[in-house]
Design a protein around this motif. Structure first.
Motif, PDB file in Angstrom:
ATOM      1  N   MET B   1       1.543  -1.168 -40.120  1.00 19.55           N
ATOM      2  CA  MET B   1       1.347   0.287 -40.117  1.00 19.55           C
ATOM      3  C   MET B   1       2.648   0.996 -40.443  1.00 19.55           C
ATOM      4  O   MET B   1       3.729   0.495 -40.185  1.00 19.55           O
ATOM      5  CB  MET B   1       0.823   0.734 -38.764  1.00 19.55           C
ATOM      6  CG  MET B   1       1.845   0.598 -37.642  1.00 19.55           C
ATOM      7  SD  MET B   1       1.164   1.041 -36.054  1.00 19.55           S
ATOM      8  CE  MET B   1       1.309  -0.493 -35.179  1.00 19.55           C
ATOM      9  N   CYS B 220      -2.415   8.852 -29.738  1.00 17.68           N
ATOM     10  CA  CYS B 220      -1.402   8.144 -30.532  1.00 17.68           C
ATOM     11  C   CYS B 220      -1.977   7.371 -31.715  1.00 17.68           C
ATOM     12  O   CYS B 220      -1.361   7.274 -32.764  1.00 17.68           O
ATOM     13  CB  CYS B 220      -0.586   7.215 -29.645  1.00 17.68           C
ATOM     14  SG  CYS B 220      -1.497   5.796 -29.010  1.00 17.68           S
ATOM     15  N   LEU B 222      -2.154   4.275 -31.792  1.00 17.44           N
ATOM     16  CA  LEU B 222      -1.376   3.034 -31.883  1.00 17.44           C
ATOM     17  C   LEU B 222      -1.645   2.066 -30.740  1.00 17.44           C
ATOM     18  O   LEU B 222      -1.121   0.954 -30.738  1.00 17.44           O
ATOM     19  CB  LEU B 222       0.129   3.361 -31.868  1.00 17.44           C
ATOM     20  CG  LEU B 222       0.621   4.428 -32.850  1.00 17.44           C
ATOM     21  CD1 LEU B 222       2.071   4.782 -32.544  1.00 17.44           C
ATOM     22  CD2 LEU B 222       0.489   3.921 -34.273  1.00 17.44           C
ATOM     23  N   GLY B 223      -2.416   2.508 -29.744  1.00 20.06           N
ATOM     24  CA  GLY B 223      -2.648   1.645 -28.583  1.00 20.06           C
ATOM     25  C   GLY B 223      -1.658   1.890 -27.464  1.00 20.06           C
ATOM     26  O   GLY B 223      -1.548   1.101 -26.535  1.00 20.06           O
ATOM     27  N   VAL B 224      -0.959   3.016 -27.536  1.00 25.68           N
ATOM     28  CA  VAL B 224       0.076   3.310 -26.553  1.00 25.68           C
ATOM     29  C   VAL B 224      -0.454   4.136 -25.382  1.00 25.68           C
ATOM     30  O   VAL B 224      -0.235   3.817 -24.223  1.00 25.68           O
ATOM     31  CB  VAL B 224       1.245   4.073 -27.229  1.00 25.68           C
ATOM     32  CG1 VAL B 224       2.175   4.673 -26.194  1.00 25.68           C
ATOM     33  CG2 VAL B 224       2.010   3.135 -28.145  1.00 25.68           C
ATOM     34  N   CYS B 225      -1.173   5.212 -25.694  1.00 23.98           N
ATOM     35  CA  CYS B 225      -1.447   6.223 -24.667  1.00 23.98           C
ATOM     36  C   CYS B 225      -2.668   5.899 -23.814  1.00 23.98           C
ATOM     37  O   CYS B 225      -2.859   6.513 -22.782  1.00 23.98           O
ATOM     38  CB  CYS B 225      -1.579   7.594 -25.304  1.00 23.98           C
ATOM     39  SG  CYS B 225      -3.090   7.844 -26.270  1.00 23.98           S
ATOM     40  N   GLN B 226      -3.473   4.942 -24.205  1.00 20.50           N
ATOM     41  CA  GLN B 226      -4.679   4.574 -23.453  1.00 20.50           C
ATOM     42  C   GLN B 226      -5.674   5.730 -23.394  1.00 20.50           C
ATOM     43  O   GLN B 226      -6.427   5.856 -22.435  1.00 20.50           O
ATOM     44  CB  GLN B 226      -4.328   4.138 -22.012  1.00 20.50           C
ATOM     45  CG  GLN B 226      -3.143   3.205 -21.897  1.00 20.50           C
ATOM     46  CD  GLN B 226      -3.470   1.790 -22.306  1.00 20.50           C
ATOM     47  OE1 GLN B 226      -4.377   1.182 -21.803  1.00 20.50           O
ATOM     48  NE2 GLN B 226      -2.723   1.269 -23.256  1.00 20.50           N
ATOM     49  N   GLY B 227      -5.670   6.563 -24.412  1.00 20.93           N
ATOM     50  CA  GLY B 227      -6.519   7.753 -24.395  1.00 20.93           C
ATOM     51  C   GLY B 227      -7.936   7.511 -24.862  1.00 20.93           C
ATOM     52  O   GLY B 227      -8.881   8.060 -24.325  1.00 20.93           O
ATOM     53  N   ALA B 229     -10.428   5.437 -24.636  1.00 21.31           N
ATOM     54  CA  ALA B 229     -11.057   4.321 -23.934  1.00 21.31           C
ATOM     55  C   ALA B 229     -12.559   4.260 -24.180  1.00 21.31           C
ATOM     56  O   ALA B 229     -13.226   5.282 -24.248  1.00 21.31           O
ATOM     57  CB  ALA B 229     -10.785   4.462 -22.445  1.00 21.31           C
ATOM     58  N   MET B 241      -9.463   0.011 -26.034  1.00 23.24           N
ATOM     59  CA  MET B 241      -9.025   1.184 -26.778  1.00 23.24           C
ATOM     60  C   MET B 241      -9.589   1.173 -28.192  1.00 23.24           C
ATOM     61  O   MET B 241      -9.429   0.188 -28.929  1.00 23.24           O
ATOM     62  CB  MET B 241      -7.496   1.238 -26.836  1.00 23.24           C
ATOM     63  CG  MET B 241      -6.870   1.392 -25.463  1.00 23.24           C
ATOM     64  SD  MET B 241      -7.515   2.831 -24.558  1.00 23.24           S
ATOM     65  CE  MET B 241      -7.624   2.153 -22.897  1.00 23.24           C
ATOM     66  N   LYS B 244      -6.879   0.582 -31.139  1.00 16.39           N
ATOM     67  CA  LYS B 244      -6.189  -0.683 -31.389  1.00 16.39           C
ATOM     68  C   LYS B 244      -7.144  -1.874 -31.343  1.00 16.39           C
ATOM     69  O   LYS B 244      -7.102  -2.751 -32.191  1.00 16.39           O
ATOM     70  CB  LYS B 244      -5.065  -0.874 -30.370  1.00 16.39           C
ATOM     71  CG  LYS B 244      -4.116  -1.991 -30.759  1.00 16.39           C
ATOM     72  CD  LYS B 244      -2.919  -2.023 -29.843  1.00 16.39           C
ATOM     73  CE  LYS B 244      -1.899  -3.060 -30.317  1.00 16.39           C
ATOM     74  NZ  LYS B 244      -0.710  -3.058 -29.461  1.00 16.39           N
TER      75      LYS B 244
END
Lengths: 303, 256
Positions: B1, B220, B222-227, B229, B241, B244
């Motif tokens: 990416m 994000c 990108l798999g960072v924020c866990q938003g 779900a 997620m 990701k």
């Protein structure tokens, strides 16, 4: 380089990630070298795995965003076994962010992590708006005595510098800040996301599954700046400023208001290079203005 | 990416509120089902990037397209972009469709869910087996690229108002085809949640391997924020997620 001394911890520059917006750094390492950051503050961990809140967890508007993640994480052991070995490869400081249900859990986490040489400091998350604590007490940091108890428990167990992350959603932030200082906190992080709501008029439902969430992004910067400025004049310990920092100028405003370092949060979602670009921008400003040391700018707001 | 800035090569209005933007990607490889996060910049722009599945992609020619409906301020800003305007893009993101070794492939797209399926149809067409493409929407004007789809398989249309194809929801023609298929096909679907739930149930009923591309509010990417779900049938984690571990999931893994 704009070096920073945070409670004895030397950072190569004042730029840190804000907890929960950077994971453990792995994804952002694909965009830039994490060694360009002063410190990486990891996603908050709890003793045991937490599954988080029901979706939707994210909503936004032009000024910022709302999240109700609910501290989803895989627990302390996973952090020690995967995040710390990964971050060890980078020349940056590693902050663990911790949360628990009571002072005992916070203390236990601090004790477990302090044995790890790859972790340099602990940030105590006392202010996540997306989890509820026992006895209907709201955020831990909304009570000076509770905040002090938790800070003391962490300090007793930790062998590393300890920073308390607070909310601006309190009646008198200076009172809470002083209580943390007296309990032994080595520094403060100001501010966490603000408890907030968004509503969808079409469905007549709240925008996030947990009804309310934490507000972040550019819209909270003025609140965060005032909080930093108020606390800077009330305590002796260093402050890490956070809240709506989108670029280097925003970060410099926080330093002017008294912050020794800054944390970049939601900006990471908008611009994956935010931390790198803000660190470069601060460096450039210092060079242009012949500033050699952060103390020449820190708290130098002209009143 | 990667995160990069690139020029809009073309922005075409394909139907009422439906647009297709073409740009030069700075990545050489992408999978059908993967997406890009696009920054919508301008007055009143939403704070976060907006995710769009890759509609068409040609790594050799350096062409990438997104297809979207104008639904809010972010897509309104994108709909106004002209050739030569700059785009800020992060991608390619997520996990795409995995073509199955089946004799028959059923592609099912509802509403703007058709967006990632053209790239997929093109890929499946070159491989083995027959491809049936089920496209459904409220009305004919909302199925903008049926002619291009026809190059890659048999297209079966359905609309809620009967202005194109059969007047019904997508499950009617899909179930009819599943009933008569000589062997269990592989199903690849994207569309509204209710439609995907229905396709997942049909897939289970006819023992067809079914993949679905899901949508969820995202920060994000990108798999960072866990938003973003989504609840899954998994003993280790309650949620996965979309950005990701998806957006494409096996339908049987999702808690519908």
């Amino acid at each position: 380089m704009v070096k920073v001394n945070l409670a004895g911890l030397e950072l190569k520059n004042p730029v840190m990630s804000a907890s929960g917006t950077f994971g453990y750094g792995e994804e952002f390492a694909e965009f830039f070298d994490l060694s360009l950051m002063g410190a990486v503050v990891c996603k908050t961990i709890t003793l045991k795995q937490r599954e988080g809140n029901k979706p939707p967890r994210i909503a936004d508007f032009s000024g910022g965003m709302l999240n109700s993640i609910g501290l989803e994480n895989k627990g302390a052991e996973y952090f020690v076994q995967t995040a710390l070995p990964f971050l060890e490869k980078y020349d940056t400081k590693v902050f663990a962010s911790i949360a628990g249900n009571d002072a005992g859990e916070y203390g236990a986490l601090a004790a477990r992590l302090s044995a790890e040489p790859r972790m340099h400091a602990i940030e105590i998350n006392l202010s996540c708006p997306n989890v509820t604590h026992g006895c209907g007490r709201g955020l831990f940091c909304q009570n000076a005595q509770t905040s002090a108890q938790i800070v003391a428990a962490v300090k007793a167990a930790a062998k590393k510098p300890v920073f308390a992350k607070l909310s601006a959603m309190v009646s008198d932030i200076t009172q809470i800040a002083r209580a943390c200082q007296e309990a032994g906190a080595d520094g403060l992080t100001l501010i966490n996301t603000l408890p907030a709501m968004m509503v969808d008029l079409k469905t007549r439902k709240p925008a996030v599954g947990n009804a309310s969430g934490g507000l972040s992004g550019g819209c909270i910067k003025p609140v965060a700046l005032k909080t930093v400025w108020d606390v800077y004049r009330a305590v002796k310990i260093p402050i890490i400023g956070s809240g709506g920092i989108m670029n280097a100028n925003d970060a410099l405003e926080f330093i002017l208001c008294g912050a020794s370092a800054v944390q970049i949060g939601s900006a990471n979602f908008v611009n994956p290079l935010a931390c790198k670009e803000i660190a470069e921008g601060i460096e450039e400003y210092f060079q242009k203005n012949n500033l050699r040391d952060i103390t020449q700018l820190r708290g130098q707001l002209k009143i | 990416m990667k995160n990069f800035k690139t020029e809009v090569l073309e922005n075409i209005k394909l139907g009422r509120d439906i647009f297709r933007i073409k740009f030069k990607p700075q990545f050489a490889v992408a999978r059908p089902g993967q997406f890009v996060e696009v920054l919508c910049a301008g007055a009143g722009a939403p704070f976060l990037r907006r995710p769009f599945c890759i509609h068409r992609f040609d790594g050799e020619k350096g062409i990438c397209e997104i297809l979207f409906r104008r639904v809010g301020r972010g897509t309104e800003i994108l709909s106004n972009l002209k050739q030569g305007d700059m785009l800020d893009i992060t991608g390619p993101l997520g996990k795409g469709f995995e073509p199955q070794a089946a004799q028959h492939h059923f592609i099912a797209g509802g509403g703007m869910g058709i967006a990632p399926l053209l790239f997929l149809a093109e890929e499946l067409y070159g491989k083995c087996g027959s491809v049936k493409i089920f496209l459904a929407a409220k009305t004919a004007a909302e199925i903008p690229c049926q002619d291009i789809f026809k190059q890659f398989g048999e297209v079966i249309l359905s609309t809620e108002d009967g202005t194109a194809g059969e007047k019904c929801l997508i499950d009617t023609p899909l179930e009819r085809a599943l009933k008569t298929a000589p062997a269990a096909p592989a199903i690849y679907a994207c569309g509204p949640h209710g439609m995907l739930r229905c396709v997942a149930a049909l897939g289970a009923k006819y023992k067809a391997h079914t993949q679905v591309s899901l949508e969820e509010n995202m920060a994000c990417g990108l798999g960072v924020c866990q938003g973003c779900a989504v609840e899954v049938k998994n003993k280790d984690t309650k949620y996965k997620m979309v950005c990701k571990e998806g957006p494409v999931f096996n339908a049987e893994d999702i808690v519908w």
